[in-house]
Write a protein that holds these residues in place. Sequence first.
Motif, mmCIF file in Angstrom:
data_model
loop_
_atom_site.group_PDB
_atom_site.id
_atom_site.type_symbol
_atom_site.label_atom_id
_atom_site.label_comp_id
_atom_site.label_asym_id
_atom_site.label_seq_id
_atom_site.Cartn_x
_atom_site.Cartn_y
_atom_site.Cartn_z
ATOM 1 N N ILE A 12 58.382 36.008 57.917
ATOM 2 C CA ILE A 12 57.451 35.267 58.772
ATOM 3 C C ILE A 12 56.041 35.274 58.188
ATOM 4 O O ILE A 12 55.737 36.083 57.313
ATOM 5 C CB ILE A 12 57.418 35.838 60.213
ATOM 6 N N LYS A 13 55.218 34.383 58.696
ATOM 7 C CA LYS A 13 53.834 34.308 58.212
ATOM 8 C C LYS A 13 53.072 35.565 58.652
ATOM 9 O O LYS A 13 53.250 36.031 59.768
ATOM 10 C CB LYS A 13 53.180 33.051 58.787
ATOM 11 N N VAL A 14 52.270 36.084 57.750
ATOM 12 C CA VAL A 14 51.603 37.361 58.054
ATOM 13 C C VAL A 14 50.569 37.191 59.170
ATOM 14 O O VAL A 14 49.750 36.280 59.121
ATOM 15 C CB VAL A 14 50.955 37.959 56.777
ATOM 16 N N PRO A 15 50.637 38.039 60.203
ATOM 17 C CA PRO A 15 49.571 37.997 61.203
ATOM 18 C C PRO A 15 48.353 38.730 60.620
ATOM 19 O O PRO A 15 48.508 39.760 59.973
ATOM 20 C CB PRO A 15 50.161 38.780 62.377
ATOM 21 N N THR A 16 47.169 38.197 60.810
ATOM 22 C CA THR A 16 46.008 38.878 60.222
ATOM 23 C C THR A 16 45.513 39.960 61.178
ATOM 24 O O THR A 16 45.326 39.720 62.366
ATOM 25 C CB THR A 16 44.856 37.901 59.921
ATOM 26 N N ASP A 17 45.375 41.139 60.656
ATOM 27 C CA ASP A 17 44.728 42.218 61.398
ATOM 28 C C ASP A 17 43.993 43.070 60.377
ATOM 29 O O ASP A 17 44.156 42.902 59.170
ATOM 30 C CB ASP A 17 45.735 43.025 62.225
ATOM 31 N N GLU A 18 43.174 43.967 60.894
ATOM 32 C CA GLU A 18 42.266 44.713 60.009
ATOM 33 C C GLU A 18 43.010 45.494 58.925
ATOM 34 O O GLU A 18 42.619 45.499 57.764
ATOM 35 C CB GLU A 18 41.451 45.670 60.868
#
Length: 480
Positions: A12-18
């Motif tokens: 899946i597309k990477v979710p952006t987080d810190e």
Amino acid sequence: MNGAKDNFVPIIKVPTDERKLNLCKHFYNEFGCQPEFIVRVPGRVNLIGEHIDYCGYPVLPMALEQDILLAGSLIKEHKLFMRNTNSKYENFETELKSFNEIVISPDANGKPYWYNYMLCGIKGALEHLNNDVLYGLNMYVDGNIPPASGLSSSSALVSSACLAFLYAQKSILNKIDIAGLCARCERYIGTQGGGMDQAIAFLAEKYCAQYITWNPTKATKVVLPEGASFVVAHSLAEVNKAATNDYNRRVAECRLAAKLLTLSLQTTSHTIITLGQVQKLLNKTLEEMIVLVKETLPKDIYTKEEICAILNVSADELDNFYLTPNTRKLSEFKLKQRALHVYEEARRVEEFKKICENTNKCVNGTNGTGSVKEDMNTLERLGKLMSESHESLKNLYECSHENLDRLVDISSQKNIHSRLTGAGWGGCIVALCPREKVKEYIETLEDEFYVNHCNIDKSKAKSYVFATPPNFGAVIYITN
Ligand code: ADP
Ligand code: NG1
Ligand code: MG
């Protein structure tokens, strides 16, 4: 309904987080490009069923939120570059050799280097691919599973390397097969694990635990009672399982117990059989197996000579067929105690699962009595099984630690049931806590164990204890 795609690790597309942005920044600074993918493999907490996976019995773990993230990019050179965001894990690079040429050896004290776990995963992938590889790999690891603590950081690391390497070579395996492959290749580190950690790493689902059975590997969802929270607390004792022979000794003792129990079947073959297989061969219930152990294995200690005489094999045969390189020097074995733990723990797993399923029926209104009172009774029954499991691990399996026992005692004074989780000899406990009491219980552990007993700052104590809901399994995130 489950589609066929649910059998494979999701891409899946990477979710952006810190945390992921930070990992990408490290990756870019080191390799001069963005990663093409990030593999995520979770740690786990086993709710019940300890030290029985390698005996062929079902276990009941769930995945944690804590995980290993491995960012990767393909390179044309046949090389492997391994980096870690934690500076205590040194850089490592090597030519990408063939399966046979990858040798996994520990440091001078017998402790594996961190990258040995990665090499295990890559060795397994190479074996699966028959050495047919297209690319080398740049890899950057960021992990937040407390290491050497019974929450399966090792398997998350092995599995992330194996999954990343297979993905890089465009090879896709279904979840069951890759879990099996990772269980086999983690054994290159030296421990003869049973497969629970890798199975839950790939087969976990959010919101439920999994009842995992073997041959073939299968995971069945177990919905936990609504009012239950699971709290994990660290004993502050770390133990690397591959650096001692404690784990393999237990595996060997179970194999020997199984062999002695089968004597009544008059078998002469050298094939290793598990305590689970013995039960099947004898066609007995777990209760009957418990009676049989007490009758057939009456002694507290069996010497190597005694075992050889009973089995009618030479010491060399015993070494080669039943023992591992790091258990061959042992001269005494405890067979009755280990076998009793295994059969009794297997019975507790069945009971735990049954209670969860029945409660679930109540909550869903099947018998119409999903009352709060019923729920309290359910938690008490589940908790009691966990307490019994700990007692057995402490007394029969001898894999507890004084800090684990202290945590369990403090918990039980507050009427909270708990047990050591994972292999033991240190690591963590898992406690079953009614949801509304979690805050108060965590405060108690912080004050009574970390601050009073271990002289740790209250602010630091908070990082050692957490409540955890069941999380999802391995994923491949693509970055563009
Ligand atoms: P566990 O119960 O956590 O699986 P093991 O003794 O099996 O404990 O494995 C612990 C080892 O795994 C550590 O000593 C270290 O070598 C490796 N490890 C765990 N987490 C990381 C990480 N984030 N980065 C590098 N190596 C790690
Ligand atoms: P940990 O504590 O995560 O190293 C080990 C084994 C499991 C299982 C448990 C005890 C490996 C990779 N993991 O876990 O298979 O036997 O101990 O229940 O060997
Ligand atoms: Mg481990």
